[in-house]
Design an enzyme around this catalytic site. Sequence first.
Site, PDB file in Angstrom:
ATOM      1  N   CYS A   1     -37.106  52.030 -84.835  1.00 46.83           N
ATOM      2  CA  CYS A   1     -36.770  51.997 -86.251  1.00 46.83           C
ATOM      3  C   CYS A   1     -37.287  50.695 -86.870  1.00 46.83           C
ATOM      4  O   CYS A   1     -37.195  49.654 -86.233  1.00 46.83           O
ATOM      5  CB  CYS A   1     -35.249  52.085 -86.391  1.00 46.83           C
ATOM      6  N   PRO A   2     -37.902  50.743 -88.011  1.00 47.44           N
ATOM      7  CA  PRO A   2     -38.009  51.834 -88.980  1.00 47.44           C
ATOM      8  C   PRO A   2     -39.326  52.607 -88.914  1.00 47.44           C
ATOM      9  O   PRO A   2     -39.611  53.417 -89.792  1.00 47.44           O
ATOM     10  CB  PRO A   2     -37.917  51.106 -90.323  1.00 47.44           C
TER      11      PRO A   2
END
Length: 79
Positions: free
Chosen positions: A18-19
């Site tokens: 993430c992201p």
Amino acid sequence: MTENITPDETLDCRGLSCPMPMLKLKKALKSMAPGTVLEMMGTDPGTTNDIELGAKKQGGEYLGNKEAEGYISYYIRKS
């Protein structure tokens, strides 16, 4: 449900944290035609928490996921 889905495109996000999966999802959905289905493969557990809302924010409909050997496939239809 997801066993009968045939994706039009595949996005490999395995190994990304993430992201990055959500950023790649945004970019992929932008270039897709409405009604087409994207399979996004991922290994980051955080993606499972973010995918439904993330798909909706990017103009997609989350259809579900399917666990495979070492990764999860998420299915999103471009709205």
